[in-house]
Enzyme design. Structure first.
Site, PDB file in Angstrom:
ATOM      1  N   ASP A 101      26.723  41.620  -6.771  1.00  0.00           N
ATOM      2  CA  ASP A 101      27.040  42.542  -5.919  1.00  0.00           C
ATOM      3  C   ASP A 101      28.305  42.403  -5.397  1.00  0.00           C
ATOM      4  O   ASP A 101      29.319  43.226  -5.366  1.00  0.00           O
ATOM      5  CB  ASP A 101      26.044  42.767  -4.782  1.00  0.00           C
ATOM      6  CG  ASP A 101      26.051  44.012  -4.035  1.00  0.00           C
ATOM      7  OD1 ASP A 101      26.858  44.749  -4.207  1.00  0.00           O
ATOM      8  OD2 ASP A 101      25.349  44.287  -2.992  1.00  0.00           O
ATOM      9  N   LYS A 132      24.850  28.845  -6.815  1.00  0.00           N
ATOM     10  CA  LYS A 132      24.805  28.124  -5.657  1.00  0.00           C
ATOM     11  C   LYS A 132      24.056  27.100  -5.725  1.00  0.00           C
ATOM     12  O   LYS A 132      23.272  26.759  -4.678  1.00  0.00           O
ATOM     13  CB  LYS A 132      24.911  28.939  -4.454  1.00  0.00           C
ATOM     14  CG  LYS A 132      25.101  28.106  -2.994  1.00  0.00           C
ATOM     15  CD  LYS A 132      26.915  28.212  -2.733  1.00  0.00           C
ATOM     16  CE  LYS A 132      27.107  27.160  -1.551  1.00  0.00           C
ATOM     17  NZ  LYS A 132      28.589  26.735  -1.352  1.00  0.00           N
ATOM     18  N   ASP A 148      31.265  30.254  -4.223  1.00  0.00           N
ATOM     19  CA  ASP A 148      32.463  30.107  -3.320  1.00  0.00           C
ATOM     20  C   ASP A 148      33.708  29.737  -3.945  1.00  0.00           C
ATOM     21  O   ASP A 148      34.825  30.394  -3.856  1.00  0.00           O
ATOM     22  CB  ASP A 148      32.237  29.293  -2.281  1.00  0.00           C
ATOM     23  CG  ASP A 148      31.373  28.140  -2.485  1.00  0.00           C
ATOM     24  OD1 ASP A 148      30.956  27.751  -3.561  1.00  0.00           O
ATOM     25  OD2 ASP A 148      31.540  27.095  -1.459  1.00  0.00           O
ATOM     26  N   TYR A 208      17.278  40.677  -3.017  1.00  0.00           N
ATOM     27  CA  TYR A 208      17.039  42.318  -3.179  1.00  0.00           C
ATOM     28  C   TYR A 208      15.851  42.546  -3.466  1.00  0.00           C
ATOM     29  O   TYR A 208      15.267  43.790  -3.603  1.00  0.00           O
ATOM     30  CB  TYR A 208      17.856  42.905  -4.259  1.00  0.00           C
ATOM     31  CG  TYR A 208      19.380  42.972  -3.914  1.00  0.00           C
ATOM     32  CD1 TYR A 208      20.092  41.735  -3.985  1.00  0.00           C
ATOM     33  CD2 TYR A 208      20.063  44.116  -3.713  1.00  0.00           C
ATOM     34  CE1 TYR A 208      21.347  41.672  -3.398  1.00  0.00           C
ATOM     35  CE2 TYR A 208      21.382  44.109  -3.266  1.00  0.00           C
ATOM     36  CZ  TYR A 208      22.130  42.856  -3.207  1.00  0.00           C
ATOM     37  OH  TYR A 208      23.375  42.734  -2.827  1.00  0.00           O
TER      38      TYR A 208
END
Ligand code: NAI
Length: 332
Positions: free
Chosen positions: A228, A171, A204, A124
């Protein structure tokens, strides 16, 4: 004496849910004076500025903003005003509590998750470039400073509210440097909070686990993009976006808004659910030390949801925004 707050009316369902929430705040005796501004696309077309200077000046004085959603054009046009506000006022901690309400039936029970989303960097940051006509880059930025403060806030919150666990979402198996650093900082900070269980999970897997067994999660902390996405997922667990509030806190400034957007598909139809925005307003009252008033509103909302006769279509009812608002006011 009334305290002043700044209010942004926004686009789409923004004006409708703002009117509803201000009526309820007044009826609950919140003792607030509002400095109200129209912001967003319509304001731009009328006066040439998406957010008028006077609106910024108001927030810089009151330091408390109740903000309804603003439309952001996809793929073109101006950058997100939400992202701009968060960066301009360094509102780095986006706190999103997703709690099941006994009156709203979903396939998931006893969900009680608080997501801490880092609000100022990651993808972002808006660092994008066209490399050649077939290649575009978007750069993910993770810094020690921003990671430390959001992770510390998550642990402090867990301590203050008697929560048992903080989960770091990342991640780092793929983004070894950026998410790897976020994860390392998480464990460095966790050592200062031995009373709180600390764990990390890959994003995930978390998405799957949140659907299979959401009750295992308590406080969660993560970089901006995962926050988000997973907070919309969390809203789905408790009955939808109409029920997920948020606070955006920084040093000296605080902004309160629903997690949802401007919902153009239902704008102007009088059926928007103002609960997420109302609960955001309750978080604002609590931030301002008006605990009793917030508790009164929360109780009235619980009654209205529990009775079920004045709830909006998104949570299975057939009432409009105005009926819901009147019902909450009548229970205050
Ligand atoms: P959205 O959150 O506006 O809507 C998604 C779905 O949820 C729609 O079907 C909508 O009708 C429903 N929904 C959302 N809030 C609701 C409510 N209070 N009551 C009943 N139903 C509700 O997401 P979408 O459609 O992806 O985005 C629309 C616009 O909002 C975009 O321009 C986006 O950039 C902007 N947006 C602004 C945000 C903000 O100002 N903080 C946050 C998210 C999106």
């Amino acid at each position: 004496m009334s305290e002043r707050i700044t209010v942004f009316k926004g686009d789409g369902i923004g004006p409708e849910i703002t009117d509803a929430v201000l009526q309820i705040l007044d009826a609950a005796g919140a003792g607030l004076k509002y400095e109200i501004y129209n912001v967003g696309e319509a304001e731009y077309e009328a006066n040439g500025a998406l957010i008028p200077d006077a609106a910024f000046a108001s927030f810089e004085t009151t330091r408390v903003l109740l903000k309804s959603p603003i439309t952001t054009p996809v793929g073109k046009g101006f950058r997100s005003l939400n992202v701009m506000m968060r960066k301009k006022y360094d509102l780095y901690a986006n706190i999103r509590p997703a709690k099941s309400n006994a009156a709203v039936k979903t396939p998931f029970e006893n969900v009680d998750i608080v997501i801490f989303r880092e609000n100022t960097e990651d993808l972002y940051a808006g660092v994008e470039e066209i490399v050649d006509k077939d290649t575009a880059h978007s750069i993910k930025i993770i810094t020690r400073k921003c990671s430390e403060r959001i992770i510390r806030d998550a642990f402090d919150y867990a301590m203050r509210y008697g929560r048992r666990k903080v989960t770091c979402v990342h991640k780092a198996n793929i983004m070894k440097l950026s998410d790897g650093m976020f994860r390392d900082i998480f464990y460095e900070i966790s050592r200062k909070y031995p009373q709180i269980e600390a764990e990390d999970k890959i994003v995930d897997n978390v998405a799957m686990q949140m659907v299979m067994r959401p009750q295992q999660f308590d406080v969660m902390v993560m970089p901006n993009l995962y926050g988000d996405i997973l907070s919309d997922l969390a809203s789905g667990l408790i009955g939808g976006l109409g029920l997920l509030p948020s606070s955006n806190l920084g040093s000296g400034y605080a902004m309160f808004e629903a997690v949802h957007g401007s919902a153009p598909d239902i704008a102007g139809k009088g059926i928007a659910n103002p609960t997420a925005f109302l609960w955001s307003a309750c978080m604002m009252l609590e931030y301002m030390g008006k605990m009793d008033c917030a508790a009164r509103i929360r109780k009235a909302v619980d009654q209205v949801l529990g009775e079920g006769s004045a709830i909006t279509p998104d949570i299975g009812g057939s009432a409009g925004t105005a009926d819901y608002t009147a019902a909450v006011i009548s229970r205050l």
